[in-house]
Design a protein around this motif. Sequence first.
Motif, PDB file in Angstrom:
ATOM      1  N   ARG A  25       0.675  -0.922  -0.272  1.00 24.29           N
ATOM      2  CA  ARG A  25       0.341   0.407   0.052  1.00 24.29           C
ATOM      3  C   ARG A  25       0.812   1.062   0.085  1.00 24.29           C
ATOM      4  O   ARG A  25       1.729   0.925   1.412  1.00 24.29           O
ATOM      5  N   TRP A  26       0.498   1.961  -1.054  1.00 23.13           N
ATOM      6  CA  TRP A  26       1.164   3.328  -0.817  1.00 23.13           C
ATOM      7  C   TRP A  26       0.450   4.779  -0.133  1.00 23.13           C
ATOM      8  O   TRP A  26      -0.923   4.532  -0.795  1.00 23.13           O
ATOM      9  N   ILE A  27       0.590   5.567   0.571  1.00 20.17           N
ATOM     10  CA  ILE A  27      -0.353   6.037   0.938  1.00 20.17           C
ATOM     11  C   ILE A  27       0.612   7.520   0.678  1.00 20.17           C
ATOM     12  O   ILE A  27       2.087   8.034   1.773  1.00 20.17           O
ATOM     13  N   VAL A  28      -0.384   8.816   0.768  1.00 18.99           N
ATOM     14  CA  VAL A  28       0.019  10.163   0.578  1.00 18.99           C
ATOM     15  C   VAL A  28      -0.061  10.894   1.477  1.00 18.99           C
ATOM     16  O   VAL A  28      -1.192  10.848   1.852  1.00 18.99           O
ATOM     17  N   GLU A  29       1.060  10.842   3.015  1.00 17.95           N
ATOM     18  CA  GLU A  29       0.651  11.881   3.744  1.00 17.95           C
ATOM     19  C   GLU A  29       0.775  13.384   3.691  1.00 17.95           C
ATOM     20  O   GLU A  29       0.066  14.004   4.612  1.00 17.95           O
ATOM     21  N   ASP A  30       1.606  13.971   2.334  1.00 19.62           N
ATOM     22  CA  ASP A  30       1.815  15.554   2.529  1.00 19.62           C
ATOM     23  C   ASP A  30       1.976  16.164   0.710  1.00 19.62           C
ATOM     24  O   ASP A  30       2.882  15.123   0.278  1.00 19.62           O
ATOM     25  N   GLY A  42       5.329  10.429   1.203  1.00 22.61           N
ATOM     26  CA  GLY A  42       4.201   9.396   1.876  1.00 22.61           C
ATOM     27  C   GLY A  42       5.036   8.002   2.111  1.00 22.61           C
ATOM     28  O   GLY A  42       5.964   7.956   2.788  1.00 22.61           O
ATOM     29  N   ARG A  43       4.345   7.076   2.262  1.00 23.40           N
ATOM     30  CA  ARG A  43       4.310   5.948   3.039  1.00 23.40           C
ATOM     31  C   ARG A  43       4.503   4.641   2.628  1.00 23.40           C
ATOM     32  O   ARG A  43       3.136   4.554   1.572  1.00 23.40           O
ATOM     33  N   ALA A  44       5.132   3.738   2.469  1.00 20.57           N
ATOM     34  CA  ALA A  44       4.790   2.466   1.550  1.00 20.57           C
ATOM     35  C   ALA A  44       4.845   1.203   3.004  1.00 20.57           C
ATOM     36  O   ALA A  44       5.724   1.311   4.014  1.00 20.57           O
ATOM     37  N   THR A  45       3.666   0.279   2.708  1.00 19.13           N
ATOM     38  CA  THR A  45       3.533  -0.843   3.656  1.00 19.13           C
ATOM     39  C   THR A  45       3.191  -1.447   3.506  1.00 19.13           C
ATOM     40  O   THR A  45       2.958  -2.155   1.932  1.00 19.13           O
ATOM     41  N   ASN A  63       7.074  -0.540   6.912  1.00 19.25           N
ATOM     42  CA  ASN A  63       6.990   0.376   6.881  1.00 19.25           C
ATOM     43  C   ASN A  63       7.622   1.096   6.347  1.00 19.25           C
ATOM     44  O   ASN A  63       8.297   2.582   7.456  1.00 19.25           O
TER      45      ASN A  63
END
Length: 94
Positions: A25-30, A42-45, A63
């Motif tokens: 999962r790729w998450i855009v945080e800012d 972003g973050r990859a988990t 993470n």
Amino acid sequence: MMIFLLGIKIAEVFKQMGVAVPDLRWIVEDIQVFGELIVVRGRATGTPTKESWGTPPTGKCFNTMAIDIFTVGDGKLATAYHIENWMTALQQIK
């Protein structure tokens, strides 16, 4: 032509990652915009279920962070830089 070939190689890398880490999962945080400069944090988990980066699956998840820096010129993407912290991810899954 070189960019097209590079794109094919990148696509294959992501395909292999999706097979090894099915819950990736790729998450855009800012997202920050400074004129024609765009910075994305972003973050990859995920939890590898197959060998990943030479490490057999352990059931442990990772993470880790990613930074993308883009520049825009004449309304088009001019440059793109992508940095990920996979060394931390490898430490987490061992």
